[in-house]
Design a protein around this motif. Structure first.
Motif, PDB file in Angstrom:
ATOM      1  N   THR A 195      -5.065  59.262   3.268  1.00 58.33           N
ATOM      2  CA  THR A 195      -4.977  58.933   4.681  1.00 58.33           C
ATOM      3  C   THR A 195      -5.841  59.924   5.445  1.00 58.33           C
TER       4      THR A 195
ATOM      5  N   GLY B 130      -3.545  50.747   5.479  1.00 53.79           N
ATOM      6  CA  GLY B 130      -2.798  50.928   6.707  1.00 53.79           C
ATOM      7  C   GLY B 130      -3.646  51.519   7.820  1.00 53.79           C
TER       8      GLY B 130
ATOM      9  N   TYR C 238      -2.795  53.087  11.778  1.00 48.11           N
ATOM     10  CA  TYR C 238      -1.711  53.425  12.698  1.00 48.11           C
ATOM     11  C   TYR C 238      -2.264  54.231  13.852  1.00 48.11           C
ATOM     12  N   ASP C 239      -1.935  53.815  15.075  1.00 46.62           N
ATOM     13  CA  ASP C 239      -2.286  54.548  16.284  1.00 46.62           C
ATOM     14  C   ASP C 239      -0.971  54.983  16.927  1.00 46.62           C
TER      15      ASP C 239
ATOM     16  N   ASN D 221       2.173  53.375  19.318  1.00 45.33           N
ATOM     17  CA  ASN D 221       3.075  52.819  18.303  1.00 45.33           C
ATOM     18  C   ASN D 221       2.550  51.515  17.701  1.00 45.33           C
TER      19      ASN D 221
ATOM     20  N   GLU E 156       0.712  49.582  14.489  1.00 49.49           N
ATOM     21  CA  GLU E 156       0.412  49.710  13.068  1.00 49.49           C
ATOM     22  C   GLU E 156       0.039  48.373  12.460  1.00 49.49           C
TER      23      GLU E 156
ATOM     24  N   GLU F 189      -0.465  46.941   8.540  1.00 49.43           N
ATOM     25  CA  GLU F 189      -0.221  47.301   7.150  1.00 49.43           C
ATOM     26  C   GLU F 189      -0.702  46.173   6.255  1.00 49.43           C
TER      27      GLU F 189
ATOM     28  N   LEU G  79       1.425  57.593   5.354  1.00 47.10           N
ATOM     29  CA  LEU G  79       2.009  56.650   6.300  1.00 47.10           C
ATOM     30  C   LEU G  79       3.371  56.144   5.834  1.00 47.10           C
TER      31      LEU G  79
ATOM     32  N   PHE H 183       6.134  55.906   8.230  1.00 48.24           N
ATOM     33  CA  PHE H 183       6.016  54.913   9.301  1.00 48.24           C
ATOM     34  C   PHE H 183       6.335  53.510   8.835  1.00 48.24           C
ATOM     35  N   ARG H 184       6.413  53.310   7.535  1.00 41.18           N
ATOM     36  CA  ARG H 184       6.599  51.955   7.007  1.00 41.18           C
ATOM     37  C   ARG H 184       8.061  51.600   6.961  1.00 41.18           C
TER      38      ARG H 184
END
Length: 169
Positions: free
Chosen positions: A65, A104, A106-107, A111, A113, A115, A162, A165-166
């Motif tokens: 990442t 993935g 993500y910002d 919020n 994302e 995937e 990530l 976050f998942r």
């Protein structure tokens, strides 16, 4: 249910990758990120077309990442890939990442994302994409991310997983 001859799954995945392509193209045009936006991009290091140094490949054999925030340079975006200069432990590196290698995006500033279930070499091929929004505390990281990291993951420093976050599937 009938057979999907149109392959909506592939069309949807390509459309969602187009979102990433558009965002990175706009950043490349100005060489800076708008507002508080910044990106975590996870990709498969062994995917066709990925070009990273042998040092990074040895350290991140399956996936890594990257964080695009304050220090990046020479970003170029084409229809199929992006390339970027980033620093890892004060060592400048050039990375080339095809959009098809991305797992993935993500910002955390908004919020947002995306995937993608891009299979690792030993995994069964699955083509699927999701858009998910997760609540993130004001300090910009999920409340449970530190709890889930092992000591070894915390030492890595340059790369953030990530996984925190998942959502669970």
């Amino acid at each position: 249910m009938g057979q999907d001859h149109i392959r909506y799954d592939i069309l949807a995945q390509d459309a969602l990758r187009g979102v990433i392509r558009k965002v990175l193209s706009e950043v490349a045009a100005t060489s800076r990120l708008p507002g508080d936006h910044h990106f975590f991009i996870t990709f498969l290091t062994g995917a066709p077309g990925v070009r990273i140094s042998q040092h990074l490949k040895a350290k991140y054999a399956e996936q890594m990442t990257i964080v695009i925030q304050h220090q990046f340079w020479d970003m170029k975006v084409t229809d199929t890939q992006f390339e970027i200069g980033l620093s890892f432990s004060d060592t400048p590196e050039k990375l080339v990442v095809p959009f098809n290698a991305i797992r993935g995006f993500y910002d955390p500033s908004v919020n947002f994302e995306l995937e993608f279930d891009v299979p690792l070499a030993e995994e069964e091929e699955v083509v699927e994409a999701e858009i998910t929004a997760y609540p993130v505390p004001a300090e910009g990281k999920p409340a449970s991310s530190e709890d889930k990291k092992t000591d070894e993951e915390k030492k890595a420093g340059s790369v953030v997983s990530l996984d925190a976050f998942r959502k669970n599937k």
